[in-house]
Scaffold this active site. Structure first.
Site, PDB file in Angstrom:
ATOM      1  N   ARG A 133       3.181   7.826  -0.416  1.00 19.11           N
ATOM      2  CA  ARG A 133       4.164   8.899  -0.588  1.00 19.11           C
ATOM      3  C   ARG A 133       5.239   8.560  -1.618  1.00 19.11           C
ATOM      4  NH1 ARG A 133       5.450  12.259   3.813  1.00 19.11           N
ATOM      5  NH2 ARG A 133       4.747  10.558   5.145  1.00 19.11           N
ATOM      6  N   TYR A 164       3.983  18.928  11.041  1.00 19.77           N
ATOM      7  CA  TYR A 164       5.063  18.002  11.427  1.00 19.77           C
ATOM      8  C   TYR A 164       6.432  18.676  11.429  1.00 19.77           C
ATOM      9  CZ  TYR A 164       1.428  15.112   9.170  1.00 19.77           C
ATOM     10  OH  TYR A 164       0.250  14.562   8.757  1.00 19.77           O
ATOM     11  N   TYR A 210       0.382  14.195   0.385  1.00 19.05           N
ATOM     12  CA  TYR A 210      -0.117  14.774   1.641  1.00 19.05           C
ATOM     13  C   TYR A 210      -0.056  16.292   1.638  1.00 19.05           C
ATOM     14  CZ  TYR A 210       0.342   9.895   2.993  1.00 19.05           C
ATOM     15  OH  TYR A 210       0.237   8.526   3.027  1.00 19.05           O
ATOM     16  N   GLU A 219       0.828  -1.213   0.000  1.00 18.33           N
ATOM     17  CA  GLU A 219       0.000   0.000   0.000  1.00 18.33           C
ATOM     18  C   GLU A 219       0.862   1.263   0.000  1.00 18.33           C
ATOM     19  OE1 GLU A 219      -1.954  -0.359   3.764  1.00 18.33           O
ATOM     20  OE2 GLU A 219      -2.719  -2.358   3.341  1.00 18.33           O
ATOM     21  N   PRO A 220       1.714   1.463  -0.985  1.00 15.63           N
ATOM     22  CA  PRO A 220       2.560   2.664  -0.956  1.00 15.63           C
ATOM     23  C   PRO A 220       1.787   3.915  -1.374  1.00 15.63           C
ATOM     24  CG  PRO A 220       3.027   1.398  -2.934  1.00 15.63           C
ATOM     25  CD  PRO A 220       1.952   0.652  -2.204  1.00 15.63           C
ATOM     26  N   CYS A 240      -3.304  33.848   9.070  1.00 16.12           N
ATOM     27  CA  CYS A 240      -3.075  34.567  10.337  1.00 16.12           C
ATOM     28  C   CYS A 240      -2.694  33.626  11.472  1.00 16.12           C
ATOM     29  CB  CYS A 240      -4.317  35.366  10.683  1.00 16.12           C
ATOM     30  SG  CYS A 240      -4.689  36.524   9.380  1.00 16.12           S
ATOM     31  N   GLU A 241      -1.544  33.002  11.368  1.00 10.22           N
ATOM     32  CA  GLU A 241      -1.004  32.138  12.416  1.00 10.22           C
ATOM     33  C   GLU A 241       0.511  32.154  12.279  1.00 10.22           C
ATOM     34  OE1 GLU A 241      -2.321  28.562  13.725  1.00 10.22           O
ATOM     35  OE2 GLU A 241      -4.293  28.637  12.767  1.00 10.22           O
TER      36      GLU A 241
HETATM   37  N1  LLP Z   1      -1.572   2.116   4.361  1.00  9.41           N
HETATM   38  C1  LLP Z   1      -2.087   2.588   5.509  1.00  9.41           C
HETATM   39  C2  LLP Z   1      -2.957   1.745   6.300  1.00  9.41           C
HETATM   40  C3  LLP Z   1      -1.773   3.891   5.923  1.00  9.41           C
HETATM   41  O1  LLP Z   1      -2.270   4.349   7.070  1.00  9.41           O
HETATM   42  C4  LLP Z   1      -0.918   4.697   5.118  1.00  9.41           C
HETATM   43  C5  LLP Z   1      -0.585   6.063   5.525  1.00  9.41           C
HETATM   44  C6  LLP Z   1      -0.421   4.156   3.931  1.00  9.41           C
HETATM   45  C7  LLP Z   1      -0.757   2.855   3.586  1.00  9.41           C
HETATM   46  C8  LLP Z   1       0.483   4.923   3.002  1.00  9.41           C
HETATM   47  O2  LLP Z   1       1.674   5.261   3.616  1.00  9.41           O
HETATM   48  P1  LLP Z   1       2.845   5.968   2.776  1.00  9.41           P
HETATM   49  O3  LLP Z   1       3.380   4.954   1.785  1.00  9.41           O
HETATM   50  O4  LLP Z   1       2.257   7.135   2.088  1.00  9.41           O
HETATM   51  O5  LLP Z   1       3.833   6.348   3.783  1.00  9.41           O
HETATM   52  N2  LLP Z   1       0.120  13.001   6.472  1.00  9.41           N
HETATM   53  C9  LLP Z   1       1.362  12.391   6.837  1.00  9.41           C
HETATM   54  C10 LLP Z   1       1.418  10.926   6.446  1.00  9.41           C
HETATM   55  C11 LLP Z   1       0.293  10.107   7.030  1.00  9.41           C
HETATM   56  C12 LLP Z   1       0.341   8.667   6.628  1.00  9.41           C
HETATM   57  C13 LLP Z   1      -0.881   7.961   7.034  1.00  9.41           C
HETATM   58  N3  LLP Z   1      -0.990   6.605   6.608  1.00  9.41           N
HETATM   59  C14 LLP Z   1       2.498  13.190   6.208  1.00  9.41           C
HETATM   60  O6  LLP Z   1       2.243  14.153   5.522  1.00  9.41           O
HETATM   61  O7  LLP Z   1       3.673  12.882   6.414  1.00  9.41           O
END
Ligand code: LLP
Length: 430
Positions: free
Chosen positions: A292, A332, A388, A289-290, A360-361
């Protein structure tokens, strides 16, 4: 180092997003031209970067039974989804809204997996009607409710239990998900009992196991540890007479924002597949499940410098993009490289700037202490803005969401129009 040389070293998605004749180009298209045509802030995505990132996973899985389900929470824009779907991906969804988008993007429902800790009955019903491939279930109550909903519809819901392997992904605490203290998954110690429970429920068909330990992971060891922990469970579950058709190892692979060196997807999977082979699961169907790592470095956000505000302690560069467009620094303290679209020749003008938005923050900053030669009216590109950013954007300060452009070679398509005030007010009444 000249202003241009400095900017080039900051670019994470070269050669697809790079300077040519002193101009920032996204593949064959000039970023400045796009900003002129569509205004700013403007997200621009390179299809070549997306497909290049996907190709690394596809190479890694060559000869295996594997389904890459793009985690669409990273960027759920229809044209982005369509690009990955056409390239063979399934989608990982987390809400009824994402399901609807996924279907409109033309995904095969059987290639959709539904993750998340709080699925509602209505969302379960929609997903069952659509015929999705698997529900990744995160708790015992969710198992019970899903069974009830499916049985009511005369169906058996395909389920995989998300187990929490209790490994440290060594990433930001807000995006670490595989530790005991996180809200996610079923504890490793409870997993076997949960599988027995699931197998006995009338509305469920147990098909797999799932884990996801966090996001922006830049090391290999957390993946190897999590795989061992999950395979220990697979051994135990199958010894108890429950067969698992697939194993889902989640997403989480990091990208280069600021000099990070995460493993390449194919190199990572070479190691993981060796472990799977050694433990006798090499021919099992795999799901990942990639998010990012497929889209993060494919996107930039173009923004215009509105005012320069030099000060006693800090110089502020106020731009027209803000925390509502790019929430990651505020949330973050995330780093995104910020580069000039047309670097200025005169290097003497390089100064240190805090790049901030108009919201305004004090938390509304995009980059701190950035070395830039810049004047009001200049265009800048916030890099690594594919993941994201747009999907987490908001209307805070009644700012309309940015427009989005998808570039393929020398073609650019506006794939989302800028949100107008009228669009924002449409659902309200006094
Ligand atoms: N699968 C599940 C169950 C997840 O919760 C997530 C991300 C992914 C796959 C995908 O993960 P990735 O490959 O994108 O790392 N908003 C945060 C990141 C939150 C990730 C949440 N879950 C940021 O901007 O860094």
């Amino acid at each position: 180092m000249s202003s241009l040389e400095q900017a080039r070293t900051d670019l994470p998605a070269r050669p697809f997003i790079d300077y040519r004749d002193g101009q920032l180009m996204v593949e064959g298209v000039s970023a400045a031209e796009l900003a002129r045509a569509h205004g700013t802030p403007l997200f621009v995505y390179s299809q070549a970067v997306m497909l290049d990132a996907l190709a690394a996973y596809q190479r890694g899985f060559a000869g295996r039974q594997a389904l890459i389900c793009y985690a669409m929470k990273a960027n759920s824009t229809l044209a982005v989804l369509r690009t990955f779907v056409q390239a063979g991906c399934g989608l990982d969804i987390v809400s009824g809204g994402e399901l609807e988008r996924a279907l409109r993007a033309g995904v095969e429902p059987a290639k959709v997996i539904f993750s998340g800790v709080g699925k509602t009955r209505a969302e379960m019903r929609l997903a069952l009607e659509a015929g999705i491939g698997c529900f990744n279930v995160e708790s015992l109550p969710e198992l019970d409710v899903l069974s009830e909903v499916a049985a009511d519809m005369g169906l058996r819901a395909p389920v995989s239990l998300r187990v929490n392997p209790d490994v440290d992904a060594k990433t930001h605490p807000y995006i670490s998900t595989g530790l005991k203290g996180n809200k996610f998954g079923i504890a490793h110690t409870d997993a076997l009992a949960a599988y027995r429970h699931a197998a006995a429920l009338p509305g469920l068909k147990v098909t797999g196991i799932d884990c996801h330990i966090g996001s922006q992971i830049t090391e290999t060891s957390p993946y190897l540890d999590a795989m061992d922990r999950v395979l220990d469970l697979v051994d135990a579950i199958e010894a108890g007479g429950i067969t698992l058709e697939h194993i889902d190892f989640g997403g989480g692979l990091g990208i280069n924002y600021h000099g990070e060196t995460p493993p390449a997807a194919d190199a990572l999977w070479q190691l993981l597949l060796a472990k799977l082979d050694a433990r006798g699961y090499g021919q099992r169907k795999l799901v990942i499940e990639p998010g990012r790592s497929l889209i993060g470095n494919a996107g930039i956000c173009l923004t215009e410098a509105v005012f320069l505000k030099p000060g006693e302690q800090k110089n502020f560069l106020i731009v027209d993009a803000a925390m509502n467009d790019l929430p990651r620094p505020a949330m973050y303290e995330a780093y995104h490289a910020i580069v000039p679209v047309q670097p200025r020749e005169a290097n003497g003008e390089i100064q240190s700037w805090d790049v901030v938005g108009p919201v305004c923050e004090s938390g509304d900053w995009l980059g701190r202490d950035r070395q830039l030669a810049v004047q009001a009216g200049d265009l800048l590109a916030v890099c690594s803005a594919g993941a994201y950013c747009m999907s987490m954007s908001s209307n805070y300060n009644s700012r309309g969401r940015a427009a989005e452009v998808l570039v393929d070679g020398d073609q650019a398509r506006l794939v989302r129009a800028r949100e107008s005030v009228e669009d924002q007010l449409r659902l309200e009444s006094i």
